[in-house]
Enzyme design. Sequence first.
Site, PDB file in Angstrom:
ATOM      1  CB  CYS A 135      -0.920  -0.019   1.228  1.00  0.00           C
ATOM      2  SG  CYS A 135      -1.943   1.454   1.347  1.00  0.00           S
ATOM      3  CB  CYS A 138      -0.648   2.548   4.059  1.00  0.00           C
ATOM      4  SG  CYS A 138      -2.114   1.879   3.291  1.00  0.00           S
ATOM      5  CG  ASP A 139       3.138   1.206   4.408  1.00  0.00           C
ATOM      6  OD1 ASP A 139       2.690   1.667   5.473  1.00  0.00           O
ATOM      7  OD2 ASP A 139       2.912   0.043   4.020  1.00  0.00           O
TER       8      ASP A 139
END
Length: 309
Positions: A135, A138-139
Amino acid sequence: MGKAIYDVAIIGGGPAGMSAAIYAGRAHLRTCMLEGMSAGGQMFNTSTIENYPGFGIVDGPELSDKIEAQVRQWGTEIIYGQVTGIHRDREIFELSDAGGNLYQSRTVIVATGTKPRKLGVPGEEELIGSGVSYCATCDGAFFRDRDVAMIGGGDSAIEESLYLARIARRVTVIHRRDTLRAAKDLQERAFAEPRIEFLWDSSVEAILGQTSVEGVRVRNNKTQATSILPVAGVFIYIGTIPNTEFLQGLVPLDESGYIVAGEDTITTVPGLFVAGDIRTKGLRQIVTALADGAVAAMAAERYLGKWGL
Ligand code: FAD
Ligand code: NAP
């Protein structure tokens, strides 16, 4: 055991599930939506969406939040729980979740979508959360001004590479062939982006690092030569697999594991409908998932007509 029997239980709170929830709620059906992680599904984890009509460009989490607010407005009960089992007895479905809760419903809409496919190489499992990610939204922020690898050549890999190129110093796309599967406009933008490089005809054999990712070992599929690419992060976008484990043979799946149903979302099990990416279909997108959700909710309403509801 839930006290009352729901009219509609929706499993999955992605675009398909949330759209079904809005339509079922507006039809005054007693509805719950069971979600195992976060409402929004894959859409919530998508950096930017450029093909959702009416918004121009919109962030995935922003669009998710807007749709979720609309779900709440129409009274659907949102329950956080991973459905682990389902069975049907005398026209009533009983669902169980990972927390041991049971829910009963006259109809079920399965909208559980897909999850990322794993690469299956040494280092992948061990370094998830320590540089291995599925992701970028997200990261990605952990890799500001660092070098990262992207594995895959489809829409997801290229779209998320473009996103990462705004953060990382360099994004190396490692693809097993010499042509991309991604849409042409994404390809053109990636080729024009100076921070994106390509390693063609190449497969990652191992992800290296003791406590965090330090690099990947890559094999050239034509020459068989191996090399090490030093990177701090590895993003894996090599397709998705359908979330159907909990169905345990209740409904037929196709050879790839998707639930068999046509555009009417009706399955071979009376009262069981299927919406979104989890259904056999030609185009897996947010708009088609939303459309399915609406169709499934209306199909459930028609089915419930036999109870006079
Ligand atoms: P999902 O979005 O997968 O949602 C399913 C939900 O069900 C999840 O929230 C999951 O947690 C939940 N769930 C699963 N199993 C269970 C269970 N057992 N119990 C309870 N809950 C469960 N499409 C576009 O139109 N435009 C784009 O720009 C775009 N970009 C994308 C970028 C990426 C990186 C990816 C991976 C996909 C992208 N897509 C895009 C495709 C789009 O995200 C999907 O088509 C869409 O999200 C499918 O919606 P869905 O509701 O069917 O499933
Ligand atoms: P995908 O289209 O299936 O592409 C997967 C990519 O990973 C392919 O390039 C494939 O290589 C590669 N791959 C598969 N298995 C591999 C392995 N074991 N090792 C190395 N590489 C491997 O998946 P996706 O890109 O996640 O897209 C999924 C769906 O979402 C698609 O329908 C897509 O259109 C949609 N989506 C749409 C958008 C958008 O509209 N903007 C954005 C993202 C996703 P090959 O090419 O050699 O097969």
